[in-house]
Design a protein around this motif. Sequence first.
Motif, PDB file in Angstrom:
ATOM      1  N   VAL A  62     110.991  54.285   5.942  1.00 27.61           N
ATOM      2  CA  VAL A  62     109.621  54.194   6.442  1.00 27.61           C
ATOM      3  C   VAL A  62     109.588  53.521   7.799  1.00 27.61           C
ATOM      4  O   VAL A  62     108.928  53.966   8.734  1.00 27.61           O
ATOM      5  N   ARG A  63     110.363  52.422   7.937  1.00 29.72           N
ATOM      6  CA  ARG A  63     110.355  51.657   9.184  1.00 29.72           C
ATOM      7  C   ARG A  63     110.995  52.439  10.322  1.00 29.72           C
ATOM      8  O   ARG A  63     110.428  52.574  11.402  1.00 29.72           O
ATOM      9  N   GLY A  66     109.184  55.737  10.892  1.00 32.42           N
ATOM     10  CA  GLY A  66     107.847  55.407  11.374  1.00 32.42           C
ATOM     11  C   GLY A  66     107.864  55.158  12.864  1.00 32.42           C
ATOM     12  O   GLY A  66     106.983  55.611  13.598  1.00 32.42           O
ATOM     13  N   ILE A 149     101.004  51.311   7.383  1.00 33.37           N
ATOM     14  CA  ILE A 149     101.315  52.730   7.208  1.00 33.37           C
ATOM     15  C   ILE A 149     100.389  53.346   6.165  1.00 33.37           C
ATOM     16  O   ILE A 149     100.006  54.522   6.275  1.00 33.37           O
TER      17      ILE A 149
END
Length: 304
Positions: A62-63, A66, A149
């Motif tokens: 995700v990081r 992202g 998010i």
Amino acid sequence: MKDTMKAIVFGFKEILTWNTMKYALVSGILVTAVWIGIGYLLWGHMIALSSKILELVPFSMVRSNGAWMLSTFLWLQLVLLTFALIFAFFGNFILRHVSKEKYTSFSILVALGSAVFWGIIWFFKGDYMYHQFLQLLTWLPFETVEKGIAFLIGFYFIYNAIVVSMVFVTSLFSEPLIASIEKRHFKEDEVVRDHVFSSVSYTVKDSFIFIVVSVIAFPLLFVPIINFGVQITLWMWLIKDTVSYDAAALVYEKVKKEEVKEHRGAIWTISFMTALFNFIPVFNIFGPFFGEIAMFHYLKSIQK
């Protein structure tokens, strides 16, 4: 392909007229206001759902993705915004000095030039921007990143709800809009429209498939490059039947599905151009109207 390109150019010209803009602006503002209100009332539930979805995705993914998505999204927005601003400020000058035969090629060159310009900047500064976004996400506590998010996913849900609703609204207003265009550009033709045929069933079916597949394919939105391909394909699927059958009902005395399907190439090309509008907020409200107009012009030209 030549007829398709002419239809696309016609669509771009026509959405800049006040006759089309009034339909797009009024309906777009109303639809957006309704979904913002719904989003405000259901925001807590949407964030809770988004957080549950994020639990299925590794935090490192995700990081990292992202940060990549934010960097790429910024590049895409700048490319499309540059293209739009050039034609917004210099559209009349371009139309006066560029012939109709060369207009399509010129538009493609402007788009490619914009992409190359920002691509060069990203080539030299892309890593810096990516690491700045990554550092920002790293600095934030895990809960804050997840919550941030989750907020983006909530906005994504609302935005797609607006996109789907605009397809329905555009289909509803397609007849008066196209009738005025036909009167101005095809007034020598008299065609008995197929008022019995309706594209509503196709719009409902495609919207349902769009929602189901969007939920299933949601994890792919965290995969670089694939995410853009998945999203634009879904938007094309959502649009194609509505614009093609709406236009056919306003051109043919009797709509024949097999006859419409013979123009798959033009339908998918126009749907692709229409879907690109959705990558720029605000401009997205003009997308379905562009698709309806371009598809009508294409079928009308083929008929003649």
